[in-house]
Design a protein around this motif. Structure first.
Motif, PDB file in Angstrom:
ATOM      1  N   ASP A 103     -69.526 -49.559 -29.603  1.00 11.49           N
ATOM      2  CA  ASP A 103     -68.360 -49.370 -30.476  1.00 11.49           C
ATOM      3  C   ASP A 103     -68.748 -49.275 -31.944  1.00 11.49           C
ATOM      4  N   ALA A 104     -69.702 -50.088 -32.383  1.00 11.81           N
ATOM      5  CA  ALA A 104     -70.131 -50.057 -33.786  1.00 11.81           C
ATOM      6  C   ALA A 104     -70.796 -48.737 -34.137  1.00 11.81           C
ATOM      7  N   LEU A 105     -71.577 -48.197 -33.207  1.00 10.13           N
ATOM      8  CA  LEU A 105     -72.313 -46.963 -33.493  1.00 10.13           C
ATOM      9  C   LEU A 105     -71.499 -45.701 -33.223  1.00 10.13           C
ATOM     10  N   PHE A 106     -70.701 -45.712 -32.183  1.00 12.25           N
ATOM     11  CA  PHE A 106     -70.036 -44.477 -31.743  1.00 12.25           C
ATOM     12  C   PHE A 106     -68.512 -44.541 -31.767  1.00 12.25           C
ATOM     13  N   GLY A 107     -67.936 -45.713 -32.022  1.00  8.39           N
ATOM     14  CA  GLY A 107     -66.498 -45.902 -31.894  1.00  8.39           C
ATOM     15  C   GLY A 107     -65.629 -44.869 -32.583  1.00  8.39           C
ATOM     16  N   ASN A 108     -65.967 -44.486 -33.801  1.00 16.32           N
ATOM     17  CA  ASN A 108     -65.126 -43.530 -34.523  1.00 16.32           C
ATOM     18  C   ASN A 108     -65.664 -42.098 -34.463  1.00 16.32           C
ATOM     19  N   LEU A 109     -66.650 -41.861 -33.616  1.00 10.80           N
ATOM     20  CA  LEU A 109     -67.193 -40.514 -33.434  1.00 10.80           C
ATOM     21  C   LEU A 109     -66.538 -39.861 -32.220  1.00 10.80           C
ATOM     22  N   ALA A 110     -66.733 -38.570 -32.082  1.00 12.52           N
ATOM     23  CA  ALA A 110     -66.099 -37.824 -30.992  1.00 12.52           C
ATOM     24  C   ALA A 110     -66.431 -38.418 -29.626  1.00 12.52           C
ATOM     25  N   ILE A 111     -67.692 -38.726 -29.377  1.00 10.80           N
ATOM     26  CA  ILE A 111     -68.084 -39.239 -28.066  1.00 10.80           C
ATOM     27  C   ILE A 111     -67.607 -40.675 -27.879  1.00 10.80           C
ATOM     28  N   GLY A 112     -67.430 -41.400 -28.943  1.00 16.50           N
ATOM     29  CA  GLY A 112     -66.911 -42.766 -28.848  1.00 16.50           C
ATOM     30  C   GLY A 112     -65.461 -42.798 -28.425  1.00 16.50           C
ATOM     31  N   LYS A 113     -64.723 -41.760 -28.794  1.00 14.24           N
ATOM     32  CA  LYS A 113     -63.314 -41.670 -28.411  1.00 14.24           C
ATOM     33  C   LYS A 113     -63.132 -41.168 -26.989  1.00 14.24           C
ATOM     34  N   ASN A 114     -64.163 -40.496 -26.473  1.00 15.83           N
ATOM     35  CA  ASN A 114     -64.108 -39.972 -25.116  1.00 15.83           C
ATOM     36  C   ASN A 114     -65.505 -40.036 -24.491  1.00 15.83           C
ATOM     37  N   PRO A 115     -66.013 -41.256 -24.225  1.00 14.50           N
ATOM     38  CA  PRO A 115     -67.379 -41.387 -23.716  1.00 14.50           C
ATOM     39  C   PRO A 115     -67.524 -40.874 -22.286  1.00 14.50           C
ATOM     40  N   THR A 116     -68.730 -40.453 -21.971  1.00 18.02           N
ATOM     41  CA  THR A 116     -69.030 -40.041 -20.601  1.00 18.02           C
ATOM     42  C   THR A 116     -69.357 -41.291 -19.791  1.00 18.02           C
ATOM     43  N   GLN A 117     -69.397 -41.145 -18.483  1.00 21.40           N
ATOM     44  CA  GLN A 117     -69.714 -42.287 -17.621  1.00 21.40           C
ATOM     45  C   GLN A 117     -71.170 -42.710 -17.750  1.00 21.40           C
ATOM     46  N   ARG A 118     -72.004 -41.851 -18.294  1.00 17.17           N
ATOM     47  CA  ARG A 118     -73.433 -42.144 -18.370  1.00 17.17           C
ATOM     48  C   ARG A 118     -73.833 -42.949 -19.602  1.00 17.17           C
ATOM     49  N   HIS A 119     -72.912 -43.208 -20.530  1.00 16.53           N
ATOM     50  CA  HIS A 119     -73.336 -43.915 -21.744  1.00 16.53           C
ATOM     51  C   HIS A 119     -73.857 -45.303 -21.395  1.00 16.53           C
ATOM     52  N   ASN A 120     -74.977 -45.649 -22.042  1.00 16.08           N
ATOM     53  CA  ASN A 120     -75.656 -46.940 -21.884  1.00 16.08           C
ATOM     54  C   ASN A 120     -76.001 -47.247 -20.426  1.00 16.08           C
ATOM     55  N   GLN A 121     -76.487 -46.230 -19.701  1.00 15.88           N
ATOM     56  CA  GLN A 121     -76.829 -46.394 -18.296  1.00 15.88           C
ATOM     57  C   GLN A 121     -78.304 -46.142 -17.991  1.00 15.88           C
ATOM     58  N   TYR A 122     -79.125 -45.891 -18.997  1.00 16.04           N
ATOM     59  CA  TYR A 122     -80.508 -45.474 -18.767  1.00 16.04           C
ATOM     60  C   TYR A 122     -81.511 -46.372 -19.481  1.00 16.04           C
ATOM     61  N   PHE A 123     -82.712 -46.379 -18.938  1.00  8.21           N
ATOM     62  CA  PHE A 123     -83.869 -46.831 -19.688  1.00  8.21           C
ATOM     63  C   PHE A 123     -84.340 -45.620 -20.478  1.00  8.21           C
ATOM     64  N   ILE A 124     -84.683 -45.813 -21.726  1.00 10.87           N
ATOM     65  CA  ILE A 124     -85.142 -44.712 -22.576  1.00 10.87           C
ATOM     66  C   ILE A 124     -86.620 -44.897 -22.891  1.00 10.87           C
ATOM     67  N   LEU A 125     -87.394 -43.863 -22.650  1.00  4.27           N
ATOM     68  CA  LEU A 125     -88.799 -43.828 -23.041  1.00  4.27           C
ATOM     69  C   LEU A 125     -88.958 -42.656 -23.993  1.00  4.27           C
ATOM     70  N   ARG A 126     -89.494 -42.941 -25.177  1.00  2.36           N
ATOM     71  CA  ARG A 126     -89.677 -41.889 -26.183  1.00  2.36           C
ATOM     72  C   ARG A 126     -91.153 -41.677 -26.466  1.00  2.36           C
ATOM     73  N   TRP A 127     -91.539 -40.421 -26.400  1.00  4.19           N
ATOM     74  CA  TRP A 127     -92.868 -40.005 -26.821  1.00  4.19           C
ATOM     75  C   TRP A 127     -92.684 -39.115 -28.045  1.00  4.19           C
ATOM     76  N   ASN A 128     -93.409 -39.390 -29.117  1.00  5.54           N
ATOM     77  CA  ASN A 128     -93.344 -38.584 -30.322  1.00  5.54           C
ATOM     78  C   ASN A 128     -94.750 -38.080 -30.614  1.00  5.54           C
ATOM     79  N   PHE A 129     -95.003 -36.838 -30.237  1.00  2.00           N
ATOM     80  CA  PHE A 129     -96.349 -36.303 -30.336  1.00  2.00           C
ATOM     81  C   PHE A 129     -96.791 -36.050 -31.772  1.00  2.00           C
ATOM     82  N   SER A 130     -95.892 -36.140 -32.753  1.00  2.00           N
ATOM     83  CA  SER A 130     -96.333 -36.017 -34.140  1.00  2.00           C
ATOM     84  C   SER A 130     -97.140 -37.245 -34.566  1.00  2.00           C
TER      85      SER A 130
END
Length: 170
Positions: free
Chosen positions: A67-94
């Motif tokens: 809610d703090a990050l997305f609450g007043n944004l478009a996706i916060g007003k109409n979130p998908t079922q997948r929000h906050n459902q994943y483990f995230i792994l990030r690779w940054n090759f730079s």
């Protein structure tokens, strides 16, 4: 107005009052576009910020901050079922040094992936039932252990790769 030039951290932009052009309405169509996506945009076009946005949107460890990050944004007003459902792994090759011999560059790549695996394990420790073993010579072994550690958690992995073209650019 604080303009976030050079800042590609969604959380920082949102929490520190920087201007944010809301493009979160594009999350739902991306979910329907396929399982493997390649986003091709010119340099300085917001790819890293977009990946940070997706990280914050999908990561299970940030569900209490939705809610703090997305609450007043478009996706916060109409979130998908997948929000906050994943483990995230990030690779940054730079972050991988792309100079030296092929062996040195390969080792730098293994070190980066291993570092990302360590960070992943620390971030999601409360959900993981098994430790992730790291092989300093072959990061794909550690990546395989990471995937094994996810079995039985009920959550999938979302792999975000930034600056995939770093080696070609160097």
């Amino acid at each position: 107005m604080k303009f976030p030039y050079g800042i590609a951290d969604f959380d920082k932009i949102r929490r520190q009052g920087y201007f944010y052009q809301d493009r979160t309405d594009r999350i739902a169509p991306i979910e329907n576009a396929g399982e493997q996506l390649l986003l091709l945009r010119p340099r300085r076009f917001g790819k890293s910020l977009w990946l940070s946005t997706l990280d914050n949107y999908y990561s299970i460890d940030l569900a209490d901050q939705f809610d703090a990050l997305f609450g007043n944004l478009a996706i916060g007003k109409n979130p998908t079922q997948r929000h906050n459902q994943y483990f995230i792994l990030r690779w940054n090759f730079s972050k991988v040094v792309a100079t030296g011999t092929a062996e040195q560059i390969g080792q730098a790549l293994h070190e980066h992936i291993n570092t990302c695996t360590y960070e992943f394990q620390a971030r999601y420790a409360q959900w993981l039932k098994h430790p992730i073993e790291i092989n300093p010579i072959n990061s794909m072994v550690g990546f395989s252990y990471l995937l094994t550690a996810l079995y039985g958690t009920g959550h999938k992995l979302y792999l975000l790769i930034d600056d995939y073209d770093h080696f070609a650019n160097e």
